[in-house]
Design an enzyme around this catalytic site. Structure first.
Site, PDB file in Angstrom:
ATOM      1  N   PRO A 312       0.813  -1.214   0.000  1.00  0.00           N
ATOM      2  CG  PRO A 312       0.089  -0.931   2.199  1.00  0.00           C
ATOM      3  CD  PRO A 312       0.810  -1.894   1.299  1.00  0.00           C
ATOM      4  CB  CYS A 382       0.876  30.619 -17.187  1.00  0.00           C
ATOM      5  SG  CYS A 382       1.173  32.176 -16.386  1.00  0.00           S
TER       6      CYS A 382
HETATM    7  N1  LLP Z   1       2.897  -1.278  -6.058  1.00  0.00           N
HETATM    8  C1  LLP Z   1       3.079  -0.964  -7.342  1.00  0.00           C
HETATM    9  C2  LLP Z   1       3.857  -1.856  -8.192  1.00  0.00           C
HETATM   10  C3  LLP Z   1       2.522   0.198  -7.865  1.00  0.00           C
HETATM   11  O1  LLP Z   1       2.693   0.499  -9.141  1.00  0.00           O
HETATM   12  C4  LLP Z   1       1.767   1.057  -7.024  1.00  0.00           C
HETATM   13  C5  LLP Z   1       1.189   2.287  -7.529  1.00  0.00           C
HETATM   14  C6  LLP Z   1       1.632   0.692  -5.668  1.00  0.00           C
HETATM   15  C7  LLP Z   1       2.202  -0.499  -5.222  1.00  0.00           C
HETATM   16  C8  LLP Z   1       0.884   1.523  -4.690  1.00  0.00           C
HETATM   17  O2  LLP Z   1      -0.458   1.670  -5.004  1.00  0.00           O
HETATM   18  P1  LLP Z   1      -1.410   2.485  -4.017  1.00  0.00           P
HETATM   19  O3  LLP Z   1      -1.579   1.671  -2.770  1.00  0.00           O
HETATM   20  O4  LLP Z   1      -0.748   3.793  -3.727  1.00  0.00           O
HETATM   21  O5  LLP Z   1      -2.665   2.650  -4.771  1.00  0.00           O
HETATM   22  N2  LLP Z   1      -0.298   8.902  -9.325  1.00  0.00           N
HETATM   23  C9  LLP Z   1      -1.552   8.176  -9.206  1.00  0.00           C
HETATM   24  C10 LLP Z   1      -1.344   6.812  -8.589  1.00  0.00           C
HETATM   25  C11 LLP Z   1      -0.402   5.938  -9.378  1.00  0.00           C
HETATM   26  C12 LLP Z   1      -0.139   4.631  -8.692  1.00  0.00           C
HETATM   27  C13 LLP Z   1       0.994   3.936  -9.314  1.00  0.00           C
HETATM   28  N3  LLP Z   1       1.356   2.703  -8.730  1.00  0.00           N
HETATM   29  C14 LLP Z   1      -2.522   9.017  -8.388  1.00  0.00           C
HETATM   30  O6  LLP Z   1      -2.189  10.129  -8.014  1.00  0.00           O
HETATM   31  O7  LLP Z   1      -3.649   8.599  -8.147  1.00  0.00           O
END
Ligand code: LLP
Length: 452
Positions: A312, A382
């Site tokens: 997570p 901008c």
């Molecule tokens: N493991 C891997 C291989 C991942 O690619 C990601 C997220 C995570 C774990 C963690 O996932 P989480 O628990 O945070 O959902 N920038 C985007 C989110 C991109 C997530 C990319 N990978 C946003 O702002 O919503």
């Protein structure tokens, strides 16, 4: 809750008294009507440290880590561990906090590895992901003894095999698998289906072929498999399905290649609350459901329960974070909308511009008042798309107010830029009402440091 474009700005008698604790339980409202974060007055924080300001509740981060840790005890007898996906918010102090709570750390770049090492994280507790790790990054990981390198593709497998052979070492690796599962989330953050740049596909036989090569290599030790189906996922079903599919591959690799692996990493992706009416995702019930599926599938396939990992990121930090701004201007376009201009924008929170993400906005110095006004929060970059939220309820704003945006702990600082040569904000961490700076505000000197 949202008004529609072109409607009057005022909600009048429909004004709603918000319960910000429903978005995050580290929030409150004090006797003078100010928003509080982990017991600290947001307005005083803005005065003392300036705006824009990222604020993060250490208590909330620790509490979430403990909940994850304790579900591993109840669901897997402590055999396995949560891994903090540091891309959500990567800086030394956060990594110290999460590793103190017993989490491992996922890294996806040389920069994240360097940050973790600088924070004193044991390299054995690092899990190195990414779909195109450079040779320099792989060498850094090998030379510093990163505990788990998650191989994304066949070129990388060959590259790593060569680098390990040259060094006479046998690193532990896992394979990133696309389990072919479609998590219901924004297309940009969905990763488990076949049309994804990440990992080895199951359907095409690519995954088995990679496993065959990894098992045959004398320079690599294949310890497990990894998948990550997407981010901001609320359903348990795709996670349960992914666990079953991955264990099926465990069994296939055992029967076809005679290899018993010991690690299964089911990735991250658990949804968080951005709005008061978002459903809370109880991690414990997710953990229970997946654990039941893991136990049952292992029984059916005659497998030993592997060491389980989850990864997570967002859910560890998002709800612990609030961003504070100063309102610099209010522009009402009659019959169209009211723009509230803040001193931040897409350079420190690009998520609305990128994904039209939901956020809760409020006037922190009148947090006890009903949110009876509808406005669009505009940044200072901008371009017209530089918005934080459109047509969102808040208390009637005035120039000089402190505007707060909730649930900004994940993917805000980590995706910030210097667009328009804006300076990245400072970050203050609050523990039991006491703030401390964990990232200082950028200066023009910092900005010009790399220019020649
Ligand atoms: N493991 C891997 C291989 C991942 O690619 C990601 C997220 C995570 C774990 C963690 O996932 P989480 O628990 O945070 O959902 N920038 C985007 C989110 C991109 C997530 C990319 N990978 C946003 O702002 O919503």
């Amino acid at each position: 809750m949202k008004g529609s474009a072109g409607t009057a700005e005022k909600m009048g008698e429909k004004g709603i008294k918000m319960d910000y604790r429903k978005v995050s339980d580290c929030l409150g409202v004090d006797q003078v009507g100010h928003l509080t974060i982990s017991g600290a007055d947001a307005v005083l924080l803005a005065q003392e440290y300036g705006t824009p300001l990222y604020v993060l509740s250490e208590d909330k981060v620790r509490d979430t880590c403990r909940r994850y840790k304790s579900s591993f005890v109840s669901d897997y007898d402590g055999f396995g561990t949560p891994i903090y996906a540091s891309k959500a918010f990567c800086c030394k102090e956060i990594l110290r906090v999460v590793t103190e709570e017993g989490l491992d750390v996922e890294v996806v770049s040389g920069g994240e590895i360097a940050t973790a090492l600088a924070a004193g994280v044991d390299p054995k507790k690092l899990h190195f992901q990414g779909n195109n790790k450079s040779e320099t990054e792989l060498i850094l990981a090998l030379d510093r003894g990163v505990g788990d390198i998650v191989v994304d593709n066949i070129t990388e497998l060959h590259r790593l095999d060569r680098l390990a052979a040259e060094r006479g070492i046998v690193p532990k690796i896992s394979l990133r698998i696309k389990p072919g599962i479609d998590a219901h989330t924004h297309a940009f953050i969905r990763t488990g289906q076949i049309d994804s740049k990440f990992g080895f596909a199951l359907e095409t036989g690519e995954a088995m072929e990679a496993a065959r090569e990894a098992v045959a290599s004398t320079h690599l030790e294949l310890v497990g498999l990894h998948c990550h189906i997407g981010s901001q996922v609320f359903d348990h079903e795709p996670f349960v399905l992914a666990a079953k599919v991955m264990l099926g591959l465990f069994a296939q690799i055992r029967s076809e290649l005679g290899k018993t692996m010991t690690h299964l990493n089911l990735g991250g992706g658990f949804g968080v609350r951005y709005k008061e009416d978002d459903a809370a995702l109880p991690y414990e019930s997710y953990m229970d459901d997946v654990s039941k599926a893991v136990h049952q599938t292992c029984r059916e396939l005659g497998l030993e329960i592997p060491k389980i990992f989850i990864e997570p990121g967002r859910s560890v930090v998002a709800e612990a974070g609030v961003t504070l701004y100063t309102v610099g201007d209010i522009k009402t376009i009659p019959g169209v909308r009211t723009y509230v201009a803040i001193d931040g924008g897409m350079f420190e929170n690009p998520r609305y511009a990128l994904y039209q993400s939901d956020y809760t906005c409020l006037i922190a110095n009148r947090a006890d008042q009903p949110a009876d006004f509808v406005a669009t929060v505009a940044g200072k970059c901008c371009e017209s798309g530089d918005l934080i939220q459109e047509h969102t309820p808040m208390q009637k704003p005035e120039v000089g107010d402190v505007l707060a945006v909730l649930s900004t702990g994940a993917y805000n600082y980590s995706m910030a830029s210097n667009y328009n040569r804006n300076l990245r904000p400072a970050c203050v961490m609050v523990k039991n009402g006491r703030p401390r700076v964990i990232i200082r505000r950028e200066t023009y000197e910092d900005l010009l440091r790399l220019d020649v």
